[in-house]
Design a protein around this motif. Structure first.
Motif, mmCIF file in Angstrom:
data_model
loop_
_atom_site.group_PDB
_atom_site.id
_atom_site.type_symbol
_atom_site.label_atom_id
_atom_site.label_comp_id
_atom_site.label_asym_id
_atom_site.label_seq_id
_atom_site.Cartn_x
_atom_site.Cartn_y
_atom_site.Cartn_z
ATOM 1 N N MET A 175 0.853 -1.200 0.000
ATOM 2 C CA MET A 175 0.000 0.000 0.000
ATOM 3 C C MET A 175 0.887 1.248 0.000
ATOM 4 O O MET A 175 1.763 1.380 0.833
ATOM 5 N N LYS A 176 0.650 2.137 -0.961
ATOM 6 C CA LYS A 176 1.474 3.331 -1.065
ATOM 7 C C LYS A 176 0.540 4.535 -1.122
ATOM 8 O O LYS A 176 -0.443 4.525 -1.863
ATOM 9 N N THR A 177 0.813 5.531 -0.309
ATOM 10 C CA THR A 177 -0.080 6.701 -0.317
ATOM 11 C C THR A 177 0.693 7.944 -0.725
ATOM 12 O O THR A 177 1.894 8.051 -0.508
ATOM 13 N N ASP A 178 -0.036 8.854 -1.322
ATOM 14 C CA ASP A 178 0.574 10.097 -1.768
ATOM 15 C C ASP A 178 -0.401 11.223 -1.420
ATOM 16 O O ASP A 178 -1.500 11.278 -1.967
ATOM 17 N N LYS B 77 -2.591 -3.114 -4.533
ATOM 18 C CA LYS B 77 -1.890 -3.945 -5.507
ATOM 19 C C LYS B 77 -2.176 -3.529 -6.945
ATOM 20 O O LYS B 77 -1.293 -3.200 -7.712
ATOM 21 N N GLU B 78 -3.489 -3.538 -7.296
ATOM 22 C CA GLU B 78 -3.762 -3.250 -8.705
ATOM 23 C C GLU B 78 -4.595 -1.990 -8.933
ATOM 24 O O GLU B 78 -4.887 -1.620 -10.046
ATOM 25 N N ARG B 79 -5.016 -1.307 -7.850
ATOM 26 C CA ARG B 79 -5.887 -0.160 -8.094
ATOM 27 C C ARG B 79 -5.362 1.098 -7.408
ATOM 28 O O ARG B 79 -4.605 1.035 -6.444
ATOM 29 N N THR B 80 -5.788 2.237 -7.938
ATOM 30 C CA THR B 80 -5.480 3.520 -7.333
ATOM 31 C C THR B 80 -6.776 4.115 -6.809
ATOM 32 O O THR B 80 -7.751 4.235 -7.543
ATOM 33 N N ILE B 81 -6.777 4.466 -5.536
ATOM 34 C CA ILE B 81 -7.987 5.003 -4.903
ATOM 35 C C ILE B 81 -7.728 6.460 -4.539
ATOM 36 O O ILE B 81 -6.666 6.796 -4.010
ATOM 37 N N LEU B 82 -8.702 7.315 -4.861
ATOM 38 C CA LEU B 82 -8.576 8.706 -4.441
ATOM 39 C C LEU B 82 -9.120 8.826 -3.030
ATOM 40 O O LEU B 82 -10.203 8.312 -2.738
ATOM 41 N N PHE B 83 -8.374 9.456 -2.121
ATOM 42 C CA PHE B 83 -8.921 9.666 -0.780
ATOM 43 C C PHE B 83 -9.091 11.151 -0.504
ATOM 44 O O PHE B 83 -8.427 11.943 -1.171
ATOM 45 N N PRO B 84 -9.967 11.526 0.452
ATOM 46 C CA PRO B 84 -10.745 10.694 1.350
ATOM 47 C C PRO B 84 -11.624 9.722 0.559
ATOM 48 O O PRO B 84 -12.250 10.108 -0.416
ATOM 49 N N ALA B 85 -11.666 8.467 1.051
ATOM 50 C CA ALA B 85 -12.325 7.419 0.287
ATOM 51 C C ALA B 85 -13.148 6.518 1.176
ATOM 52 O O ALA B 85 -12.856 6.362 2.363
ATOM 53 N N VAL B 86 -14.204 5.942 0.576
ATOM 54 C CA VAL B 86 -14.907 4.863 1.243
ATOM 55 C C VAL B 86 -14.610 3.607 0.440
ATOM 56 O O VAL B 86 -14.745 3.601 -0.785
ATOM 57 N N ASP C 85 -12.322 -4.620 4.368
ATOM 58 C CA ASP C 85 -11.991 -6.022 4.622
ATOM 59 C C ASP C 85 -11.052 -6.565 3.546
ATOM 60 O O ASP C 85 -10.183 -7.393 3.830
ATOM 61 N N THR C 86 -11.212 -6.066 2.304
ATOM 62 C CA THR C 86 -10.289 -6.508 1.247
ATOM 63 C C THR C 86 -8.961 -5.772 1.348
ATOM 64 O O THR C 86 -7.902 -6.349 1.105
ATOM 65 N N LEU C 87 -9.025 -4.471 1.701
ATOM 66 C CA LEU C 87 -7.788 -3.700 1.796
ATOM 67 C C LEU C 87 -6.945 -4.175 2.984
ATOM 68 O O LEU C 87 -5.723 -4.223 2.908
ATOM 69 N N PHE C 88 -7.622 -4.474 4.095
ATOM 70 C CA PHE C 88 -6.918 -4.897 5.317
ATOM 71 C C PHE C 88 -7.408 -6.286 5.750
ATOM 72 O O PHE C 88 -8.188 -6.419 6.695
ATOM 73 N N PRO C 89 -6.946 -7.348 5.094
ATOM 74 C CA PRO C 89 -7.440 -8.700 5.432
ATOM 75 C C PRO C 89 -7.192 -9.036 6.903
ATOM 76 O O PRO C 89 -7.950 -9.822 7.496
ATOM 77 N N SER C 90 -6.189 -8.422 7.502
ATOM 78 C CA SER C 90 -5.862 -8.753 8.897
ATOM 79 C C SER C 90 -6.948 -8.307 9.868
ATOM 80 O O SER C 90 -6.953 -8.716 11.033
ATOM 81 N N LEU C 91 -7.881 -7.437 9.386
ATOM 82 C CA LEU C 91 -8.931 -6.965 10.293
ATOM 83 C C LEU C 91 -10.022 -8.022 10.499
ATOM 84 O O LEU C 91 -10.715 -8.003 11.504
ATOM 85 N N ARG C 92 -10.179 -8.895 9.526
ATOM 86 C CA ARG C 92 -11.319 -9.811 9.553
ATOM 87 C C ARG C 92 -11.375 -10.671 10.835
ATOM 88 O O ARG C 92 -12.393 -10.713 11.491
ATOM 89 N N PRO C 93 -10.268 -11.305 11.220
ATOM 90 C CA PRO C 93 -10.350 -12.108 12.461
ATOM 91 C C PRO C 93 -10.394 -11.268 13.731
ATOM 92 O O PRO C 93 -10.471 -11.822 14.827
ATOM 93 N N MET C 94 -10.355 -9.925 13.586
ATOM 94 C CA MET C 94 -10.300 -9.066 14.769
ATOM 95 C C MET C 94 -11.673 -8.573 15.224
ATOM 96 O O MET C 94 -11.760 -7.714 16.077
ATOM 97 N N LYS C 95 -12.716 -9.089 14.603
ATOM 98 C CA LYS C 95 -14.045 -8.581 14.933
ATOM 99 C C LYS C 95 -14.340 -8.712 16.430
ATOM 100 O O LYS C 95 -13.904 -9.644 17.068
ATOM 101 N N TYR C 96 -15.122 -7.801 16.944
ATOM 102 C CA TYR C 96 -15.536 -7.771 18.364
ATOM 103 C C TYR C 96 -14.357 -7.581 19.316
ATOM 104 O O TYR C 96 -14.346 -8.095 20.425
#
Ligand SMILES: [Zn+2]
Length: 542
Positions: free
Chosen positions: A1-4, A20-29, A33-44
């Motif tokens: 992930m690279k931000t500018d 990996k393959e896309r460029t997102i303009l931020f502020p963004a929605v 869960d796809t951007l940060f897969p590590s969050l998924r098992p962290m629920k609750y």
């Protein structure tokens, strides 16, 4: 992930985020869960924002990768380039005072070149204040929850679905009968609007407008304004866009307060003993307006000209191009409310206590007239009046001309006034010559150009010869190298703490000096690890 980060506007930022393959303009929605897969098992595993340090230390879990969880009661583990996550931020929104306390604490201990994620928080109606507070990344959870509750979301607020039947939204979601898609679209559209305002340097104007629908948003804006020392650092000293002072909050905008403060603290007036108080004009800079052409012709350099205006207070003639004096717009009705009167008259009273004139002539009408009277009473000076209405009319101007009969002419010394305001120096301008056409002036000494007025920002631009006359301040120290272009953050050794984004600075190194404009405030140059620190204009080897 690279931000500018491409644009900054106060705490708000806009830019690009490369996955990996896309460029997102931020502020963004985005689907985090796809951007940060590590969050998924962290629920609750959320820890409340108000939890005490012992509880936080025991229960707050890190993902081990991105994003890094930060908490008001936690020593900050985040580093430059991280994406940080503040969980439960939606619980701060109803408590404006607490919101601002937590925000300031979190911002102060987190490196500025981090991306900020507020999970399950953004709605189309609160995204403006979240972005204004420096959040960049959101997910769809809060709007999806609204969908489950059969709530129709708009940027102005939330409506129960039956109440909006037949409202005729033309979005794709409404066409296919999907409330979920409508609500997601509404948030995406609002973020497009916010990005546009950030790019144009007008996010504050958007927030002043949007926040009217929600008392806590107004309160958050006001509490942030009250944290002047904190907010002022991230507000640029120049902008190319108009500053729309259309609400009562404009009086306390950091850039407006900074202008008033610098006029009182830094500005050094010319050696005049007669002052004329003048009204402002809709056209900026004032000198180019019809009314001010008439004022100037009549005064003919026989007095120091001071413009009385809300919300800026007092604009000495020499500072009429300086941001935001050349860039503000106010609704003009002739009526000044009590707070405007109190703030502006306090500025005048402070000014006249500090700088004494033999005569002060009020050439004003309406609210400005009243303000001058209030100030005179507060600081114990006696005003002379050359008019009560129609200041630009023939009769008023004839009175003013008569009042100034016999007064000696003053040298027009814009350079001196601007140098004091911008660099805090008392420049000896006696040997300077000026050429050009207002406001594009060039100032030279011994045939060497030292300063010019930048017509977009209205500020002074010193050349290297000009910097030789500014003994200290506004320096950025770099390492032992010759820059080949803009100065990047890793090359900065030190920076004068008073430098703000947009300031003219001198880059000083062992092997080169350079003139340029700060792209970051000093604090961010020193606390970041990447990005452009100074946009360089001219480099000279030493
Ligand atoms: Zn719709």
């Amino acid at each position: 992930m690279k931000t500018d980060i491409r644009h900054r506007d106060g705490l708000a930022r806009s830019g690009t985020l490369m996955d990996k393959e896309r460029t997102i303009l931020f502020p963004a929605v985005i689907d985090t869960d796809t951007l940060f897969p590590s969050l998924r098992p962290m629920k609750y595993t959320n820890v409340p924002l108000s939890a005490d340090p012992v509880f936080v230390a025991a229960h707050l879990k890190q993902t081990g990768s991105q994003p890094v969880t930060i908490h008001p009661a936690l020593d900050n583990p985040a580093e430059s380039k991280d994406c940080v996550m503040v969980a439960n931020w939606h619980t701060a929104l109803p408590n404006p005072r607490q919101y601002v306390n937590w925000l300031v604490a979190l911002k102060e201990k987190t490196p500025p070149d981090t991306l900020w994620y507020a999970p399950a928080c953004a709605l189309p109606s609160n995204a403006h204040i979240l972005c204004y507070s420096g959040f960049d990344l959101f997910d769809y959870r809060a709007v999806d929850l609204s969908t489950a509750q059969k709530i129709f979301c708009t940027a102005e607020g939330e409506f129960p679905v039956p109440a909006i039947k037949g409202a005729g939204c033309s979005c794709e979601g409404c066409r296919t009968g999907s409330l979920k898609d409508h609500n997601r679209n509404a948030l995406e559209r609002e973020l497009v609007t916010i990005r546009m305002f950030i790019t144009h340097g007008q996010v504050r104007e958007l927030v002043e407008a949007r926040s009217r629908f929600h008392a806590p948003h107004v309160a958050i804006m006001r509490h942030l304004d009250n944290r002047y020392e904190f907010m002022e650092q991230s507000v640029p000293v120049v902008r190319n866009s108009t500053l729309r002072a259309n609400s009562g909050e404009s009086l306390n905008r950091p850039e407006v307060r900074r202008f008033r403060q610098r006029v009182l603290d830094r500005y050094i007036p010319p050696p005049a003993d007669v002052a004329v108080l003048l009204p402002c004009s809709a056209k900026k800079p004032y000198s180019l307006s019809q009314s001010h052409r008439r004022f100037r012709n009549t005064i003919a350099s026989r007095a120091h000209e001071l413009i009385v205006t809300s919300p800026l207070g007092l604009v000495p003639r020499e500072l009429e191009t300086v941001y935001p004096a050349m860039h503000y717009d106010v609704p003009v009705t002739g009526y000044w409310d009590a707070e405007e009167c109190a703030v502006v008259s306090a500025v005048l009273a402070h000014y006249f206590r500090k700088h004494q004139y033999r005569r002060v002539i009020a050439h004003l009408e309406g609210g400005a007239f009243k303000v001058a009277e209030m100030a005179a009473e507060a600081c114990g000076i006696t005003l002379e009046y050359s008019c009560r209405d129609h200041p630009a009319g023939d009769e008023a101007l004839a009175n003013l001309d008569l009042a100034l009969a016999g007064e000696r002419r003053l040298k027009d010394d814009r350079l001196h006034g601007m140098c004091s305001y911008q660099f805090g120096i008392d420049l000896d301008t006696r040997s300077f010559s000026v050429r050009g056409r207002f406001p594009e002036f060039f100032y030279s000494r011994n045939n060497l150009q030292c300063f010019s007025i930048d017509t977009a920002t209205g500020m002074l631009r010193p050349t290297i010869d000009g910097w030789n006359l500014i003994p200290d301040g506004y320096r950025v120290t770099i390492d032992n190298f010759v820059p080949e272009g803009d100065i990047l953050v890793p090359g900065v050794e030190n920076a004068d703490p008073q430098i703000r984004e947009g300031d003219e600075v001198l880059v000083v190194g062992a092997r080169a000096i350079a003139t340029g404009r700060a792209a970051l405030p000093a604090g961010e140059m020193l606390r970041s690890r990447r990005g452009v620190a100074v946009r360089v204009r001219k480099i000279k080897r030493v």
